[in-house]
Design a protein around this motif. Structure first.
Motif, PDB file in Angstrom:
ATOM      1  N   LEU A  19       0.835  -1.209   0.000  1.00  0.00           N
ATOM      2  CA  LEU A  19       0.000   0.000   0.000  1.00  0.00           C
ATOM      3  C   LEU A  19       0.866   1.254   0.000  1.00  0.00           C
ATOM      4  O   LEU A  19       0.553   2.236  -0.679  1.00  0.00           O
ATOM      5  CB  LEU A  19      -0.922  -0.012   1.223  1.00  0.00           C
ATOM      6  N   VAL A  20       1.953   1.229   0.770  1.00  0.00           N
ATOM      7  CA  VAL A  20       2.869   2.371   0.784  1.00  0.00           C
ATOM      8  C   VAL A  20       3.485   2.567  -0.599  1.00  0.00           C
ATOM      9  O   VAL A  20       3.636   3.696  -1.090  1.00  0.00           O
ATOM     10  CB  VAL A  20       3.957   2.169   1.855  1.00  0.00           C
ATOM     11  N   PHE A  21       3.847   1.458  -1.235  1.00  0.00           N
ATOM     12  CA  PHE A  21       4.431   1.523  -2.576  1.00  0.00           C
ATOM     13  C   PHE A  21       3.456   2.153  -3.564  1.00  0.00           C
ATOM     14  O   PHE A  21       3.841   2.960  -4.417  1.00  0.00           O
ATOM     15  CB  PHE A  21       4.830   0.111  -3.026  1.00  0.00           C
ATOM     16  N   LEU A  22       2.170   1.782  -3.460  1.00  0.00           N
ATOM     17  CA  LEU A  22       1.165   2.330  -4.368  1.00  0.00           C
ATOM     18  C   LEU A  22       0.856   3.788  -4.061  1.00  0.00           C
ATOM     19  O   LEU A  22       0.602   4.585  -4.969  1.00  0.00           O
ATOM     20  CB  LEU A  22      -0.122   1.501  -4.279  1.00  0.00           C
ATOM     21  N   ALA A  23       0.858   4.146  -2.771  1.00  0.00           N
ATOM     22  CA  ALA A  23       0.460   5.495  -2.378  1.00  0.00           C
ATOM     23  C   ALA A  23       1.584   6.509  -2.546  1.00  0.00           C
ATOM     24  O   ALA A  23       1.307   7.720  -2.612  1.00  0.00           O
ATOM     25  CB  ALA A  23      -0.014   5.496  -0.922  1.00  0.00           C
ATOM     26  N   PHE A  24       2.835   6.068  -2.619  1.00  0.00           N
ATOM     27  CA  PHE A  24       3.965   7.000  -2.668  1.00  0.00           C
ATOM     28  C   PHE A  24       3.871   7.999  -3.816  1.00  0.00           C
ATOM     29  O   PHE A  24       4.021   9.208  -3.588  1.00  0.00           O
ATOM     30  CB  PHE A  24       5.283   6.221  -2.743  1.00  0.00           C
ATOM     31  N   TRP A  28       3.468  12.021  -3.079  1.00  0.00           N
ATOM     32  CA  TRP A  28       4.532  12.935  -3.520  1.00  0.00           C
ATOM     33  C   TRP A  28       3.988  13.958  -4.512  1.00  0.00           C
ATOM     34  O   TRP A  28       4.409  15.124  -4.515  1.00  0.00           O
ATOM     35  CB  TRP A  28       5.679  12.143  -4.142  1.00  0.00           C
ATOM     36  N   LEU A  29       3.046  13.537  -5.349  1.00  0.00           N
ATOM     37  CA  LEU A  29       2.425  14.469  -6.294  1.00  0.00           C
ATOM     38  C   LEU A  29       1.668  15.561  -5.554  1.00  0.00           C
ATOM     39  O   LEU A  29       1.778  16.753  -5.899  1.00  0.00           O
ATOM     40  CB  LEU A  29       1.482  13.698  -7.217  1.00  0.00           C
ATOM     41  N   ILE A  30       0.903  15.181  -4.541  1.00  0.00           N
ATOM     42  CA  ILE A  30       0.159  16.170  -3.757  1.00  0.00           C
ATOM     43  C   ILE A  30       1.108  17.125  -3.052  1.00  0.00           C
ATOM     44  O   ILE A  30       0.890  18.350  -3.023  1.00  0.00           O
ATOM     45  CB  ILE A  30      -0.760  15.457  -2.748  1.00  0.00           C
ATOM     46  N   SER A  31       2.174  16.573  -2.479  1.00  0.00           N
ATOM     47  CA  SER A  31       3.145  17.424  -1.790  1.00  0.00           C
ATOM     48  C   SER A  31       3.780  18.422  -2.752  1.00  0.00           C
ATOM     49  O   SER A  31       3.919  19.612  -2.431  1.00  0.00           O
ATOM     50  CB  SER A  31       4.226  16.541  -1.151  1.00  0.00           C
ATOM     51  N   THR A  32       4.127  17.957  -3.952  1.00  0.00           N
ATOM     52  CA  THR A  32       4.761  18.839  -4.936  1.00  0.00           C
ATOM     53  C   THR A  32       3.804  19.921  -5.414  1.00  0.00           C
ATOM     54  O   THR A  32       4.209  21.065  -5.668  1.00  0.00           O
ATOM     55  CB  THR A  32       5.253  18.012  -6.136  1.00  0.00           C
ATOM     56  N   PRO A  45      14.658  17.951  -0.431  1.00  0.00           N
ATOM     57  CA  PRO A  45      13.187  17.941  -0.504  1.00  0.00           C
ATOM     58  C   PRO A  45      12.561  17.381   0.768  1.00  0.00           C
ATOM     59  O   PRO A  45      13.153  16.552   1.468  1.00  0.00           O
ATOM     60  CB  PRO A  45      12.900  17.035  -1.703  1.00  0.00           C
ATOM     61  N   THR A  46      11.383  17.849   1.060  1.00  0.00           N
ATOM     62  CA  THR A  46      10.652  17.406   2.249  1.00  0.00           C
ATOM     63  C   THR A  46       9.287  16.865   1.828  1.00  0.00           C
ATOM     64  O   THR A  46       8.753  17.226   0.776  1.00  0.00           O
ATOM     65  CB  THR A  46      10.453  18.562   3.231  1.00  0.00           C
ATOM     66  N   TRP A  47       8.721  16.017   2.683  1.00  0.00           N
ATOM     67  CA  TRP A  47       7.411  15.458   2.399  1.00  0.00           C
ATOM     68  C   TRP A  47       6.325  16.511   2.527  1.00  0.00           C
ATOM     69  O   TRP A  47       5.475  16.653   1.663  1.00  0.00           O
ATOM     70  CB  TRP A  47       7.118  14.297   3.351  1.00  0.00           C
ATOM     71  N   ILE A  48       6.360  17.251   3.614  1.00  0.00           N
ATOM     72  CA  ILE A  48       5.325  18.242   3.897  1.00  0.00           C
ATOM     73  C   ILE A  48       5.848  19.628   3.520  1.00  0.00           C
ATOM     74  O   ILE A  48       6.921  20.031   3.979  1.00  0.00           O
ATOM     75  CB  ILE A  48       4.937  18.215   5.384  1.00  0.00           C
ATOM     76  N   PRO A  49       5.127  20.363   2.666  1.00  0.00           N
ATOM     77  CA  PRO A  49       5.588  21.713   2.300  1.00  0.00           C
ATOM     78  C   PRO A  49       5.709  22.614   3.525  1.00  0.00           C
ATOM     79  O   PRO A  49       4.815  22.653   4.375  1.00  0.00           O
ATOM     80  CB  PRO A  49       4.480  22.209   1.352  1.00  0.00           C
ATOM     81  N   LYS A  50       6.827  23.310   3.627  1.00  0.00           N
ATOM     82  CA  LYS A  50       7.031  24.224   4.744  1.00  0.00           C
ATOM     83  C   LYS A  50       6.168  25.474   4.603  1.00  0.00           C
ATOM     84  O   LYS A  50       5.738  26.050   5.602  1.00  0.00           O
ATOM     85  CB  LYS A  50       8.514  24.613   4.820  1.00  0.00           C
ATOM     86  N   ASP A  51       5.957  25.889   3.375  1.00  0.00           N
ATOM     87  CA  ASP A  51       5.147  27.081   3.116  1.00  0.00           C
ATOM     88  C   ASP A  51       4.149  26.760   2.007  1.00  0.00           C
ATOM     89  O   ASP A  51       4.325  27.178   0.855  1.00  0.00           O
ATOM     90  CB  ASP A  51       6.047  28.251   2.715  1.00  0.00           C
ATOM     91  N   PRO A  52       3.087  25.993   2.298  1.00  0.00           N
ATOM     92  CA  PRO A  52       2.150  25.560   1.248  1.00  0.00           C
ATOM     93  C   PRO A  52       1.492  26.739   0.554  1.00  0.00           C
ATOM     94  O   PRO A  52       1.204  27.768   1.169  1.00  0.00           O
ATOM     95  CB  PRO A  52       1.131  24.710   2.013  1.00  0.00           C
ATOM     96  N   THR A  53       1.254  26.566  -0.733  1.00  0.00           N
ATOM     97  CA  THR A  53       0.697  27.641  -1.538  1.00  0.00           C
ATOM     98  C   THR A  53      -0.230  27.072  -2.605  1.00  0.00           C
ATOM     99  O   THR A  53      -0.111  25.909  -2.993  1.00  0.00           O
ATOM    100  CB  THR A  53       1.823  28.446  -2.222  1.00  0.00           C
TER     101      THR A  53
END
Length: 277
Positions: A19-24, A28-32, A45-53
């Motif tokens: 499941l982790v393999f499928l969700a990665f 990552w797309l959402i984070s980017t 790079p970080t998983w969670i955006p520090k300054d989301p926009t």
């Protein structure tokens, strides 16, 4: 008992890893999509955006006609799903209930046809559509999607029809129901999960398809969403990563929403309530 518990724990761990393999990629797309340009260019790079926009989403809509392309994809996907199901359902019933040599040959051809690569059929397909004057048109693209989805849809529905006991139809015939009444009132309701699953397959396949849409559609107003996503990549192959991720994330939402809405019909038992009272 300990061995059984250990094996079960190993199965759960393997399932979690899968499941982790499928969700990665999706995570990552959402984070980017929510990262500003400064974070996208960072060497750490970080998983969670520090300054989301939301700037990437605004830029994506400003640069490309995402809504219009999404509407084109929706029309193509819905048309392909509905037509493929309408054609495949009666064909699957005949192939499943009449196991003659032609039916077996047709089933084998359905399986073999799925191995054909897109490149192998695109030239004759292009020539056929050109003669029919369906190049650069939505009906032509829908026709291609139906033809491409039909073999697998037929193969899926044949399995569902075979899972419906023929005794139910025989019992309905004994009660005086005709062939049409039996199919409509007995068989069709039991095939609902299979029909929904087949329609979902055809919809997602058409929604995500890129190659046929790229070759057959030339007018910008006719292009589908997967083709428009490539416009975020420059001539030198440099991608505008933020807007591309935002647009790609929006492109995945319809498939996720459709699957979430109808998952109960897919996972529900086919023969629930199939008891003659």
């Amino acid at each position: 008992m300990k061995t059984g518990k250990g094996a079960r724990a190993g199965q759960y761990l393997a399932l979690l890893a899968y499941l982790v393999f499928l969700a990665f990629p999706l995570l990552w797309l959402i984070s980017t999509a929510f990262k500003p340009a400064r974070e996208l260019a960072s060497l750490h790079p970080t998983w969670i955006p520090k300054d989301p926009t939301l700037a990437n989403f605004r830029q994506a809509f400003d640069e490309q006609p995402l809504l219009h392309a999404g509407f084109n994809s929706l029309i193509a996907a819905l048309g392909a799903a509905v037509i493929a199901v309408l054609i495949a359902t009666p064909m699957a019933y005949v192939m499943a209930r009449h196991r003659t040599l032609p039916a077996k040959v047709a089933t084998g051809w359905v399986v073999v046809s799925q191995a054909f690569p897109f490149v192998l059929v695109i030239i004759p397909l292009f020539l056929v559509l050109k003669n029919l004057r369906l190049i650069d048109s939505m009906p032509g693209l829908i026709m291609v999607y139906v033809v491409w989805a039909l073999p697998f849809a037929l193969w899926m529905l044949v399995g569902y029809v075979r899972a419906v006991p023929a005794e139910l139809e025989e019992a309905a015939a004994v009660d005086g129901a005709g062939r049409v009444r039996t199919l409509v009132s007995v068989t069709a309701p039991l095939l609902a999960p299979g029909i929904v699953a087949t329609a979902l397959f055809a919809f997602i396949s058409a929604w995500n398809e890129f190659f046929f849409a790229l070759v057959l559609l030339k007018t910008p107003e006719q292009q589908t969403l997967p083709v428009v996503l490539t416009h975020f990549i420059g001539a030198e192959g440099v991608a505008d990563l933020g807007p591309l991720a935002a647009a790609a994330f929006l492109a995945t939402l319809p498939s996720l929403v459709v699957f979430a809405l109808i998952q109960k019909r897919i996972t529900g038992g086919m023969l629930a309530g199939a008891v003659k009272s």
